[in-house]
Design a protein around this motif. Sequence first.
Motif, PDB file in Angstrom:
ATOM      1  N   MET A  96      40.374  41.689  45.705  1.00  0.00           N
ATOM      2  CA  MET A  96      38.821  41.913  45.313  1.00  0.00           C
ATOM      3  C   MET A  96      38.651  42.006  44.022  1.00  0.00           C
ATOM      4  O   MET A  96      39.388  43.055  43.430  1.00  0.00           O
ATOM      5  CB  MET A  96      38.169  43.021  46.192  1.00  0.00           C
ATOM      6  CG  MET A  96      36.685  43.351  46.011  1.00  0.00           C
ATOM      7  SD  MET A  96      36.121  44.483  47.042  1.00  0.00           S
ATOM      8  CE  MET A  96      34.599  44.215  47.124  1.00  0.00           C
ATOM      9  N   SER A  97      37.658  41.513  43.188  1.00  0.00           N
ATOM     10  CA  SER A  97      37.758  41.783  41.650  1.00  0.00           C
ATOM     11  C   SER A  97      36.807  42.965  41.418  1.00  0.00           C
ATOM     12  O   SER A  97      36.108  43.511  42.188  1.00  0.00           O
ATOM     13  CB  SER A  97      36.977  40.551  41.152  1.00  0.00           C
ATOM     14  OG  SER A  97      35.556  40.648  40.601  1.00  0.00           O
ATOM     15  N   ASP A  98      37.166  43.572  40.289  1.00  0.00           N
ATOM     16  CA  ASP A  98      36.427  44.794  39.789  1.00  0.00           C
ATOM     17  C   ASP A  98      35.958  44.443  38.375  1.00  0.00           C
ATOM     18  O   ASP A  98      36.505  44.560  37.401  1.00  0.00           O
ATOM     19  CB  ASP A  98      37.487  46.051  39.917  1.00  0.00           C
ATOM     20  CG  ASP A  98      36.902  47.334  39.164  1.00  0.00           C
ATOM     21  OD1 ASP A  98      35.661  47.123  38.802  1.00  0.00           O
ATOM     22  OD2 ASP A  98      37.584  48.267  39.553  1.00  0.00           O
ATOM     23  N   PRO A  99      34.439  44.068  38.457  1.00  0.00           N
ATOM     24  CA  PRO A  99      34.133  43.962  37.116  1.00  0.00           C
ATOM     25  C   PRO A  99      33.873  44.728  35.960  1.00  0.00           C
ATOM     26  O   PRO A  99      34.079  44.543  34.909  1.00  0.00           O
ATOM     27  CB  PRO A  99      32.568  43.445  37.627  1.00  0.00           C
ATOM     28  CG  PRO A  99      32.331  43.475  38.964  1.00  0.00           C
ATOM     29  CD  PRO A  99      33.453  43.986  39.516  1.00  0.00           C
ATOM     30  N   THR A 100      33.879  46.153  36.451  1.00  0.00           N
ATOM     31  CA  THR A 100      34.028  47.127  35.541  1.00  0.00           C
ATOM     32  C   THR A 100      35.494  47.080  34.843  1.00  0.00           C
ATOM     33  O   THR A 100      35.450  47.163  33.700  1.00  0.00           O
ATOM     34  CB  THR A 100      33.665  48.445  36.049  1.00  0.00           C
ATOM     35  OG1 THR A 100      32.549  48.215  36.390  1.00  0.00           O
ATOM     36  CG2 THR A 100      33.755  49.573  35.339  1.00  0.00           C
ATOM     37  N   ALA A 101      36.379  47.064  35.640  1.00  0.00           N
ATOM     38  CA  ALA A 101      37.963  46.980  34.981  1.00  0.00           C
ATOM     39  C   ALA A 101      38.033  45.946  34.096  1.00  0.00           C
ATOM     40  O   ALA A 101      38.774  45.851  32.976  1.00  0.00           O
ATOM     41  CB  ALA A 101      38.864  47.267  36.084  1.00  0.00           C
ATOM     42  N   GLU A 102      37.591  44.672  34.511  1.00  0.00           N
ATOM     43  CA  GLU A 102      37.703  43.455  33.676  1.00  0.00           C
ATOM     44  C   GLU A 102      36.880  43.558  32.385  1.00  0.00           C
ATOM     45  O   GLU A 102      37.572  43.109  31.382  1.00  0.00           O
ATOM     46  CB  GLU A 102      37.057  42.588  34.498  1.00  0.00           C
ATOM     47  CG  GLU A 102      37.997  41.832  35.868  1.00  0.00           C
ATOM     48  CD  GLU A 102      37.193  40.795  36.519  1.00  0.00           C
ATOM     49  OE1 GLU A 102      36.246  40.237  36.344  1.00  0.00           O
ATOM     50  OE2 GLU A 102      37.896  40.750  37.721  1.00  0.00           O
ATOM     51  N   PHE A 103      35.646  44.167  32.666  1.00  0.00           N
ATOM     52  CA  PHE A 103      35.115  44.545  31.524  1.00  0.00           C
ATOM     53  C   PHE A 103      35.665  45.281  30.445  1.00  0.00           C
ATOM     54  O   PHE A 103      35.952  44.938  29.204  1.00  0.00           O
ATOM     55  CB  PHE A 103      33.515  45.045  31.595  1.00  0.00           C
ATOM     56  CG  PHE A 103      32.802  45.536  30.355  1.00  0.00           C
ATOM     57  CD1 PHE A 103      32.180  44.508  29.534  1.00  0.00           C
ATOM     58  CD2 PHE A 103      32.729  46.966  30.053  1.00  0.00           C
ATOM     59  CE1 PHE A 103      31.503  45.302  28.506  1.00  0.00           C
ATOM     60  CE2 PHE A 103      32.287  47.162  28.866  1.00  0.00           C
ATOM     61  CZ  PHE A 103      31.610  46.537  28.046  1.00  0.00           C
ATOM     62  N   PHE A 104      36.208  46.573  30.851  1.00  0.00           N
ATOM     63  CA  PHE A 104      36.792  47.509  29.811  1.00  0.00           C
ATOM     64  C   PHE A 104      38.457  46.903  29.345  1.00  0.00           C
ATOM     65  O   PHE A 104      38.706  46.970  28.383  1.00  0.00           O
ATOM     66  CB  PHE A 104      36.988  48.723  30.494  1.00  0.00           C
ATOM     67  CG  PHE A 104      35.623  49.745  30.639  1.00  0.00           C
ATOM     68  CD1 PHE A 104      35.244  50.123  29.285  1.00  0.00           C
ATOM     69  CD2 PHE A 104      34.791  49.868  31.519  1.00  0.00           C
ATOM     70  CE1 PHE A 104      33.954  50.656  29.051  1.00  0.00           C
ATOM     71  CE2 PHE A 104      33.922  50.690  31.667  1.00  0.00           C
ATOM     72  CZ  PHE A 104      33.205  51.193  30.374  1.00  0.00           C
ATOM     73  N   ASP A 105      38.914  46.238  30.383  1.00  0.00           N
ATOM     74  CA  ASP A 105      40.246  45.617  29.999  1.00  0.00           C
ATOM     75  C   ASP A 105      40.004  44.561  28.797  1.00  0.00           C
ATOM     76  O   ASP A 105      40.731  44.493  27.835  1.00  0.00           O
ATOM     77  CB  ASP A 105      40.838  44.748  31.104  1.00  0.00           C
ATOM     78  CG  ASP A 105      41.458  45.696  32.032  1.00  0.00           C
ATOM     79  OD1 ASP A 105      41.468  47.098  31.693  1.00  0.00           O
ATOM     80  OD2 ASP A 105      41.759  45.345  33.206  1.00  0.00           O
ATOM     81  N   GLY A 106      39.152  43.854  28.830  1.00  0.00           N
ATOM     82  CA  GLY A 106      38.534  42.851  27.930  1.00  0.00           C
ATOM     83  C   GLY A 106      38.239  43.264  26.723  1.00  0.00           C
ATOM     84  O   GLY A 106      38.595  42.845  25.652  1.00  0.00           O
TER      85      GLY A 106
END
Length: 125
Positions: free
Chosen positions: A1-11
Amino acid sequence: MSDPTAEFFDGLGRRGHEPLLQEATGTIRFDLEHDHGIDHWLVTINNGDIQVSREDREADSVVRADKGLFDRIVSGGENLYAAWVRNELRAVGDIRLARFIQRVFPGPPGAHHPRMFASERRRQG
């Protein structure tokens, strides 16, 4: 399952330098509440140079929100400014940093940068 918040901060952390934050220096911690506790994301900005960690430490500015809401904001499904107005997103400390960081959040779906919008209008007109 994707985690938009983690993806945002990782990016955000991978950017290294963000010209839109060139005038900002300080730390901003995001405290995102959910059923199992609070997730912490610490963003350190030094004249546009960005570092992101999961540290829970003192920061110049602290933004608090529900994680589900924040997921929708960073996915472009919810308007950041509207969440501020509805007091669903709260900031304490150096509010100037919270305003700066807004520059790197996605806009609502279908939104255009004002310059791109004006350029498209000129081509159509």
